[in-house]
Design a protein around this motif. Structure first.
Motif, PDB file in Angstrom:
ATOM      1  N   GLU A  42       0.853  -1.204   0.000  1.00  0.00           N
ATOM      2  CA  GLU A  42       0.000   0.000   0.000  1.00  0.00           C
ATOM      3  C   GLU A  42       0.881   1.243   0.000  1.00  0.00           C
ATOM      4  O   GLU A  42       1.781   1.353   0.818  1.00  0.00           O
ATOM      5  CB  GLU A  42      -0.904  -0.033   1.236  1.00  0.00           C
ATOM      6  CG  GLU A  42      -1.629   1.258   1.548  1.00  0.00           C
ATOM      7  CD  GLU A  42      -2.473   1.797   0.392  1.00  0.00           C
ATOM      8  OE1 GLU A  42      -3.246   1.027  -0.193  1.00  0.00           O
ATOM      9  OE2 GLU A  42      -2.323   3.012   0.076  1.00  0.00           O
ATOM     10  N   GLY A  44      -0.021   4.350   0.712  1.00  0.00           N
ATOM     11  CA  GLY A  44      -0.340   5.277   1.800  1.00  0.00           C
ATOM     12  C   GLY A  44       0.511   4.997   3.022  1.00  0.00           C
ATOM     13  O   GLY A  44       0.986   3.874   3.216  1.00  0.00           O
ATOM     14  N   GLU A 185      -5.406  -1.066  -7.524  1.00  0.00           N
ATOM     15  CA  GLU A 185      -4.934   0.321  -7.308  1.00  0.00           C
ATOM     16  C   GLU A 185      -6.051   1.346  -7.287  1.00  0.00           C
ATOM     17  O   GLU A 185      -5.793   2.518  -7.052  1.00  0.00           O
ATOM     18  CB  GLU A 185      -4.013   0.735  -8.472  1.00  0.00           C
ATOM     19  CG  GLU A 185      -2.753  -0.063  -8.635  1.00  0.00           C
ATOM     20  CD  GLU A 185      -2.070   0.314  -9.951  1.00  0.00           C
ATOM     21  OE1 GLU A 185      -2.524  -0.152 -11.020  1.00  0.00           O
ATOM     22  OE2 GLU A 185      -1.122   1.092  -9.911  1.00  0.00           O
ATOM     23  N   GLY A 186      -7.276   0.917  -7.564  1.00  0.00           N
ATOM     24  CA  GLY A 186      -8.353   1.894  -7.649  1.00  0.00           C
ATOM     25  C   GLY A 186      -8.342   2.580  -8.995  1.00  0.00           C
ATOM     26  O   GLY A 186      -7.645   2.166  -9.934  1.00  0.00           O
ATOM     27  N   GLY A 213     -14.512  13.584  -7.814  1.00  0.00           N
ATOM     28  CA  GLY A 213     -15.288  13.690  -6.577  1.00  0.00           C
ATOM     29  C   GLY A 213     -14.480  14.450  -5.540  1.00  0.00           C
ATOM     30  O   GLY A 213     -13.307  14.150  -5.332  1.00  0.00           O
ATOM     31  N   PHE A 247     -23.606  14.813  -2.585  1.00  0.00           N
ATOM     32  CA  PHE A 247     -24.094  13.905  -1.545  1.00  0.00           C
ATOM     33  C   PHE A 247     -23.831  14.508  -0.180  1.00  0.00           C
ATOM     34  O   PHE A 247     -22.826  15.196   0.025  1.00  0.00           O
ATOM     35  CB  PHE A 247     -23.457  12.510  -1.671  1.00  0.00           C
ATOM     36  CG  PHE A 247     -21.954  12.479  -1.675  1.00  0.00           C
ATOM     37  CD1 PHE A 247     -21.234  12.335  -0.501  1.00  0.00           C
ATOM     38  CD2 PHE A 247     -21.245  12.573  -2.872  1.00  0.00           C
ATOM     39  CE1 PHE A 247     -19.843  12.294  -0.511  1.00  0.00           C
ATOM     40  CE2 PHE A 247     -19.853  12.526  -2.893  1.00  0.00           C
ATOM     41  CZ  PHE A 247     -19.145  12.389  -1.703  1.00  0.00           C
ATOM     42  N   ALA A 302     -10.755  10.821  -8.314  1.00  0.00           N
ATOM     43  CA  ALA A 302     -11.590  10.523  -9.481  1.00  0.00           C
ATOM     44  C   ALA A 302     -12.446   9.289  -9.173  1.00  0.00           C
ATOM     45  O   ALA A 302     -12.107   8.478  -8.309  1.00  0.00           O
ATOM     46  CB  ALA A 302     -10.719  10.279 -10.698  1.00  0.00           C
TER      47      ALA A 302
HETATM   48  C1  LIG Z   1     -16.119  11.076  -4.054  1.00  0.00           C
HETATM   49  C2  LIG Z   1     -16.424   9.618  -4.096  1.00  0.00           C
HETATM   50  C3  LIG Z   1     -17.528   9.117  -3.422  1.00  0.00           C
HETATM   51  C4  LIG Z   1     -17.813   7.756  -3.461  1.00  0.00           C
HETATM   52  N1  LIG Z   1     -18.895   7.309  -2.746  1.00  0.00           N
HETATM   53  C5  LIG Z   1     -19.140   5.989  -2.675  1.00  0.00           C
HETATM   54  C6  LIG Z   1     -20.177   5.483  -1.850  1.00  0.00           C
HETATM   55  O1  LIG Z   1     -20.883   6.245  -1.174  1.00  0.00           O
HETATM   56  N2  LIG Z   1     -20.371   4.150  -1.812  1.00  0.00           N
HETATM   57  C7  LIG Z   1     -19.598   3.279  -2.528  1.00  0.00           C
HETATM   58  O2  LIG Z   1     -19.801   2.061  -2.428  1.00  0.00           O
HETATM   59  N3  LIG Z   1     -18.615   3.729  -3.344  1.00  0.00           N
HETATM   60  C8  LIG Z   1     -18.360   5.055  -3.429  1.00  0.00           C
HETATM   61  N4  LIG Z   1     -17.335   5.516  -4.222  1.00  0.00           N
HETATM   62  C9  LIG Z   1     -16.605   4.564  -5.084  1.00  0.00           C
HETATM   63  C10 LIG Z   1     -15.555   3.810  -4.296  1.00  0.00           C
HETATM   64  O3  LIG Z   1     -14.699   4.741  -3.661  1.00  0.00           O
HETATM   65  C11 LIG Z   1     -14.726   2.895  -5.214  1.00  0.00           C
HETATM   66  O4  LIG Z   1     -15.586   2.072  -5.948  1.00  0.00           O
HETATM   67  C12 LIG Z   1     -13.785   2.036  -4.370  1.00  0.00           C
HETATM   68  O5  LIG Z   1     -12.895   2.864  -3.657  1.00  0.00           O
HETATM   69  C13 LIG Z   1     -12.994   1.063  -5.228  1.00  0.00           C
HETATM   70  O6  LIG Z   1     -12.181   0.280  -4.391  1.00  0.00           O
HETATM   71  P1  LIG Z   1     -10.740  -0.223  -4.865  1.00  0.00           P
HETATM   72  O7  LIG Z   1     -10.248  -1.127  -3.802  1.00  0.00           O
HETATM   73  O8  LIG Z   1     -10.827  -0.723  -6.250  1.00  0.00           O
HETATM   74  O9  LIG Z   1      -9.825   1.093  -4.931  1.00  0.00           O
HETATM   75  P2  LIG Z   1      -9.442   2.163  -3.828  1.00  0.00           P
HETATM   76  O10 LIG Z   1     -10.471   2.222  -2.762  1.00  0.00           O
HETATM   77  O11 LIG Z   1      -9.131   3.415  -4.546  1.00  0.00           O
HETATM   78  O12 LIG Z   1      -8.113   1.586  -3.176  1.00  0.00           O
HETATM   79  C14 LIG Z   1      -6.912   1.517  -3.893  1.00  0.00           C
HETATM   80  C15 LIG Z   1      -5.751   1.458  -2.924  1.00  0.00           C
HETATM   81  O13 LIG Z   1      -4.571   1.121  -3.671  1.00  0.00           O
HETATM   82  C16 LIG Z   1      -3.505   1.977  -3.289  1.00  0.00           C
HETATM   83  N5  LIG Z   1      -2.589   2.074  -4.438  1.00  0.00           N
HETATM   84  C17 LIG Z   1      -2.852   2.578  -5.655  1.00  0.00           C
HETATM   85  N6  LIG Z   1      -1.786   2.487  -6.456  1.00  0.00           N
HETATM   86  C18 LIG Z   1      -0.803   1.904  -5.736  1.00  0.00           C
HETATM   87  C19 LIG Z   1       0.559   1.530  -6.026  1.00  0.00           C
HETATM   88  N7  LIG Z   1       1.103   1.728  -7.230  1.00  0.00           N
HETATM   89  N8  LIG Z   1       1.298   0.979  -5.036  1.00  0.00           N
HETATM   90  C20 LIG Z   1       0.751   0.742  -3.800  1.00  0.00           C
HETATM   91  N9  LIG Z   1      -0.527   1.083  -3.479  1.00  0.00           N
HETATM   92  C21 LIG Z   1      -1.305   1.635  -4.434  1.00  0.00           C
HETATM   93  C22 LIG Z   1      -4.209   3.295  -2.946  1.00  0.00           C
HETATM   94  O14 LIG Z   1      -3.388   4.113  -2.122  1.00  0.00           O
HETATM   95  C23 LIG Z   1      -5.468   2.803  -2.250  1.00  0.00           C
HETATM   96  O15 LIG Z   1      -5.269   2.612  -0.868  1.00  0.00           O
HETATM   97  C24 LIG Z   1     -17.019   6.875  -4.203  1.00  0.00           C
HETATM   98  C25 LIG Z   1     -15.890   7.379  -4.895  1.00  0.00           C
HETATM   99  C26 LIG Z   1     -15.593   8.727  -4.833  1.00  0.00           C
HETATM  100  C27 LIG Z   1     -14.374   9.241  -5.541  1.00  0.00           C
END
Ligand SMILES: Cc1cc2nc3c(=O)[nH]c(=O)nc-3n(C[C@H](O)[C@H](O)[C@H](O)COP(=O)(O)OP(=O)(O)OC[C@H]3O[C@@H](n4cnc5c(N)ncnc54)[C@H](O)[C@@H]3O)c2cc1C
Length: 549
Positions: A42, A44, A185-186, A213, A247, A302
């Protein structure tokens, strides 16, 4: 690949990103076989530091992964009690009743959570099962095997000078090799972007779409606080200029998440998403709620909006893309966390079966099938036309037709419209200044609205200054020679952290990148009309430090 020699460590599965997707994959792998070696990396400074999703969580993902999450103390303590939707005009509002909404839009049974705290709790569950989690370790490169498969990542490189050369305290980091590598990575992950391009995973798919967002946490007057209340709005201050909405979620301790999303397919390069958000808080409905309160945190990220038709192929040799690296947000529900969790679980199950069969480094096609044909695909398919309708026909028509389309999908499993396309990418959607007028935004008042730099201080962002800039310009002349005359260099406005500036030096405009302010939202990588900015990860531990966003 770099020419630095590094030590390598071998794992069964290497997972990039401790978000809901990556952590779910880690937990599921160890539930299936306690002997598997699983590592999560991670960037962070701690798990949750980069998670921006003060969220309404549909618990279906957690139910599937950890059915006894309540007994295990998961931080889902604020059930949604009331659900409101308003269309805003500049001074007024019209309530859209809940009854004509399709059932999938209801928040009944969902929880208002800090996803940062949910991820911290999930990391504890993963560690208790024996997963190794390394925060502060940015994965900067992919490692490829002899047959072109992804076989690992480079993590933990520190100490390069700003010019890219090795500095005095240089640490090369490690290679972490796995039978499979999961990229969680999101949104717009830079390693996922490389994999998508290398294996042409987007071939035949619609372009991915995005929104930016922005969110603040407010502590408000207890007399106005309604724990469990959820409000969404559309309309003012955005008009036909751009799509998006807000929201307002009341969590515990008199805190409220106030957020605003602007779709990044807007055409007018003068549009300033951050200032639209600030202006929104002056609407009487919002101002009345926030007056007398204080903003305690700010962040931006984003959000993927392309949905079903934009999901790239999500497996390639040795690698699987999880969660929002693929783009699994249900746009009308603004929810992606449940699908991120389900995708992590599905990828883990496919990898477990493959490893048991003594496979490694190949494509986990069972994962792709489960995502497209299982719960995630069903969730996204029903709402697939809402975003393209909005882009093509505007807010009012998309509310009526999108609502009808969601109903027919829910009732009959089919759409009258088939599957609509998204058209251009968000970068291509930007038009030149010749077609648009500048927009006059009111100055922030310092009480309800704030200038960007003051707000960025509330994201607790920090970057070591003596490192290479992680916002790379493919051609350094483009911002001033192309983007400034054609688009009034929109990076100055689309960045929610004020990273990019055009300043006057010796009588000439100069492009400045204040990378220290970057909140890792990735908007620049997405929206730059010349596609000239490449976001790569800075050193591990740098970036925002969100408390409980
Ligand atoms: C403003 C906003 C509001 C939202 N509201 C909602 C809601 O109310 N309800 C809901 O269900 N969803 C909501 N979402 C959507 C939700 O945030 C995403 O669908 C969710 O975060 C996706 O999860 P993920 O694990 O794929 O990625 P993320 O949650 O983005 O996690 C990715 C992780 O990977 C890490 N990372 C990335 N690249 C690297 C790298 N190269 N090396 C090491 N670590 C890395 C990041 O630091 C992060 O900790 C919202 C999104 C936004 C932007």
């Amino acid at each position: 690949m770099s020419d630095v020699t590094r030590e390598a460590m071998e794992y069964d599965v290497v997972i990039v990103g401790a978000g809901p997707a990556g952590l779910s994959a880690a937990i599921r792998l160890k539930q299936l076989d306690a002997e598997l070696n699983v590592v999560v990396l991670e960037k962070g400074s701690e798990v949750g530091a980069h998670i921006l999703s003060g969220a309404v969580l549909d618990p279906c993902g957690l139910d599937a992964l950890i059915p006894d999450w309540k007994e295990k103390g998961a931080p889902l303590t604020v059930p949604v009690k009331d659900d409101n939707f308003y269309m805003l005009g500049e001074a007024g509002k019209v309530r859209v009743p809940n009854w004509p909404m399709p059932k999938l839009m209801s928040n009944h049974g969902n929880y208002i959570v800090s996803m940062g705290n949910v991820c911290r709790w999930m990391a504890e569950q993963a560690e208790a099962l024996g997963v190794e989690i390394f925060p502060g370790m940015a994965c900067s490169e992919l490692v490829y095997g002899e047959n072109g498969e992804v076989k690992g990542v480079v993590a933990g490189e520190f100490g390069r000078n700003p010019d890219g050369r090795e500095g005095p305290g240089y640490e090369p980091g490690m290679e972490l090799h796995g039978k499979y590598v999961f990229l969680g990575e999101g949104v717009r992950g830079h390693l996922a972007k490389e994999v998508i391009a290398k294996y042409d995973l987007s071939a035949g798919k619609q372009p991915q779409k995005f929104g930016i967002g922005m969110k603040e946490i407010w502590e408000i007057d207890p007399a106005k606080h309604r724990e469990g209340s959820v409000t969404h709005t559309m309309g003012w201050p955005l008009n036909s200029n751009a799509g998006g909405g807000s929201f307002i979620y009341h969590l515990e301790n008199n805190q409220v998440y106030v957020g605003f999303v602007v779709h990044l397919n807007y055409k007018n390069p003068h549009l300033f998403p951050y200032m639209e958000f600030q202006r929104f808080k002056h609407h009487p409905m919002v101002a009345e709620l926030l007056e007398g309160g204080k903003r305690v945190a700010y962040g931006a990220r984003a959000i993927t909006e392309g949905g079903y038709q934009s999901m790239p192929k999500m497996v390639a040799p040795g690698v699987a893309l999880l969660g929002c690296s693929v783009g699994m947000v249900n746009v009308p529900r603004i929810k992606g966390n449940h699908n991120a969790m389900l995708s992590g679980k599905a990828a883990a199950e496919a990898a477990f079966d493959a490893i048991k069969a003594e496979r490694a480094g190949d494509e986990l096609s069972a994962y792709e099938t489960e995502v497209r044909d299982g719960a995630i695909g069903r969730d996204l398919k029903k709402v697939r036309n809402v975003k393209p309708m909005w882009s093509k026909w505007g807010l009012t028509a998309s509310l009526a037709l999108g609502g009808l389309d969601m109903w027919t999908n829910e009732l009959f499993g089919a759409s009258l419209f088939g599957t609509l396309s998204h058209g251009k990418s968000d970068a291509e959607a930007t038009e030149t200044v010749y077609h648009h007028k500048p927009i006059d935004y009111p100055k922030p008042d310092g009480k309800l609205s704030f200038d960007r730099l003051t707000n960025v201080a509330f994201s607790f962002t920090n970057h070591e200054e003596s490192q290479p800039c992680h916002l790379r310009l493919l051609d350094p002349s483009v911002p001033i020679d192309v983007n400034l005359p054609k688009f009034a260099e929109p990076a100055q406005r689309y960045c929610p952290a004020g990273v990019y500036e055009v300043v006057e030096k010796d009588g000439r405009p100069q492009f400045v990148i204040n990378f220290q302010n970057c909140v890792h939202c990735k908007t620049c990588d997405i929206k730059d009309p010349s596609q000239n900015i490449k976001w790569v990860t800075p050193q591990g531990g740098d970036g925002p430090n969100y408390p409980n966003m």
